[in-house]
Design a protein around this motif. Sequence first.
Motif, short mmCIF file in Angstrom:
data_model
loop_
_atom_site.label_atom_id
_atom_site.label_comp_id
_atom_site.label_asym_id
_atom_site.label_seq_id
_atom_site.Cartn_x
_atom_site.Cartn_y
_atom_site.Cartn_z
N GLU A 93 0.85 -1.35 0.02
CA GLU A 93 -0.02 0.05 -0.03
C GLU A 93 0.96 1.20 -0.13
N LEU A 94 2.03 1.15 0.71
CA LEU A 94 2.76 2.31 0.74
C LEU A 94 3.77 2.42 -0.42
N GLY A 95 3.97 1.39 -1.12
CA GLY A 95 4.40 1.50 -2.60
C GLY A 95 5.94 0.96 -2.28
N SER A 96 6.58 0.63 -1.19
CA SER A 96 7.91 0.12 -1.07
C SER A 96 8.18 -1.39 -1.70
N ARG A 98 7.08 -2.11 -4.45
CA ARG A 98 7.64 -1.77 -6.04
C ARG A 98 9.03 -1.58 -6.05
N LEU A 101 10.19 -4.92 -6.39
CA LEU A 101 10.02 -5.78 -7.66
C LEU A 101 10.74 -4.82 -8.88
N PRO A 256 3.69 -10.25 -12.05
CA PRO A 256 3.14 -9.01 -12.39
C PRO A 256 1.55 -9.35 -13.04
N GLN A 257 1.36 -10.11 -13.61
CA GLN A 257 -0.17 -10.43 -14.13
C GLN A 257 -0.92 -10.76 -13.06
N THR A 259 -0.54 -9.39 -9.84
CA THR A 259 -0.08 -8.36 -8.79
C THR A 259 -0.95 -7.25 -9.06
N ILE A 261 -0.16 -4.40 -7.10
CA ILE A 261 0.46 -3.47 -6.34
C ILE A 261 0.54 -2.03 -6.98
N LEU A 262 -0.15 -1.99 -8.14
CA LEU A 262 -0.21 -0.50 -8.66
C LEU A 262 -1.42 0.16 -7.77
N THR A 264 -4.06 2.00 -6.66
CA THR A 264 -5.19 3.08 -7.24
C THR A 264 -4.81 3.42 -8.59
N ARG A 265 -5.85 3.48 -9.25
CA ARG A 265 -5.38 4.14 -10.84
C ARG A 265 -5.90 5.55 -10.92
N THR A 266 -4.72 6.08 -11.12
CA THR A 266 -4.95 7.63 -10.91
C THR A 266 -4.70 8.39 -12.37
N GLY A 267 -3.82 7.92 -12.96
CA GLY A 267 -3.35 8.55 -14.07
C GLY A 267 -3.46 7.89 -15.34
#
Lengths: 267, 240
Positions: A93-96, A98, A101, A256-257, A259, A261-262, A264-267
């Motif tokens: 959730e925090l992104g670490s 990523r 990976l 990845p398929q 995962t 981990i992205l 929220t879709r924001t942009g």
Amino acid sequence: MKLSEYWHCFLGIQTREWLRFWQQRTRFASALVRPLLWLVVFAAGFRAVLGISIIPPYDTYITYETYIAPGLCGMIILFNSMQGALSMVYDRELGSMRVLLMSPLPRPFLLVTKLLAMGVVSVGQVYVFLLLALLVDVEPPLWGYVAVLPALVLTSLMLGALGLLIATWIKQLENFAGVMNFVIFPMFFMSSALYPLWRMQEASPWLYWVCQFNPFTHAVEAIRFALYLQWNGQAFGITAAVTVVLALLATAGFQPQRTRILGTRTG
Amino acid sequence: MSIDVRHLGFDYGTTPVLKDLSFSLTPGRFHALLGPNGAGKSTLFGLLTRLLALQRGELLFEGQSMARFPAQAMRRIGVVFQQNALDLDLTVRQNLLYHAALHGLSRKQARNRGDRELERFGLLERANDPVRLLNGGHRRRVEIARALLHHPSLLLLDEATVGLDVASRKALNEHVRALCRDEDLTVLWATHLIEEVRRDDQVLILHQGQLLANGTGQAICDETGSRDLSETFHVLTGAG
């Protein structure tokens, strides 16, 4: 990739896990309070009502404290692994996650290294617990402390892989509490951690079979036998096989398929 | 360094997010990926960084398929994500060392490179501070320093200025432009803020998963007959 790069990466992940652990060192103490309460308070109460016959690996009558100590070692690893899984959901959730990976090294290597790093911390806690257990006369043979190490590492890997698998499938942190209740408590109570399986068989045959199918039972037995310098091939083999299956499922889950981990879709 | 995106498509379930996207990044140039929220920028970044699996199309890094040779590509790509990806409880230096280790760098190499980057970003004296104590602008700088540790040739920044005040946004944008200019770094800067884009930048305008324009800001303005990029963006996307 060069071997030295794998080594530096391995060391980096281990170091980070220890640093995080050091940052949250109160966790270390609290992780020990739970099994110590079981060992000192719970076991004292049950000692009077639950007699333990002579069963392998013990060659004499033992106290209830001695019986449950290996199960409590398993408990420490179980709770730690789930805590580790929780931190992975948090990391995601925090992104670490990523950052991990994004490494050019193969993902299975990264994830197994992370599992090992979490496992080493758990094993350290188990040894501190075993030292404290000496105070209530849980005294395995001296070489038992060495012999139990592979069983502890294997159990850490198995439960870490289970935690990773759970973390893979959990979308949000809030969903975690429910999963904990459905995983930790059934796994712990429906095992040989607190009572020998022959007792369970007498009380409820179907529950006995559930315990037999519970991999945590076999992990606890592998620890118990190793701690008393005996080899339980079946328990070790089942634990190892389950570890491999869970690790494969967990690492495949982080491809990845699959995962999320992205997030929220924001942009 | 060259990167080619060919006929890229991606769906979330049945919802198409990227539709037949094709473009190339010019080595050593600053590229602005401009698009309103929901345009598909983060999804594109997810695909470029292998956090999402390719569904349709091809990504080529120096002529090689990223799907077939991911490690080669990941060694040369530095990323700054939209959301903070630093460990807040660890110090600035510990965060950098961790990242360097993940790229196979030895501790000595990592420390040297980390200190050099921090010095360049004016953060060396904060190296032993926990990241939690840094303000938003400094955290972003640490993230950029971290992304540069393994000497990438392509730097991807996904809405890197989100949450920063105007002055910090401007400073960060200037800083990345300087890196691009001085170190021949290829930059893909995703944003929804027109003021972060210049007329001489290579501009890619993304809207609802489709690439609406690709060229220098000036050329796109000329093509659409607009006075400036803001008007162009409005004409093409309906957004302001």
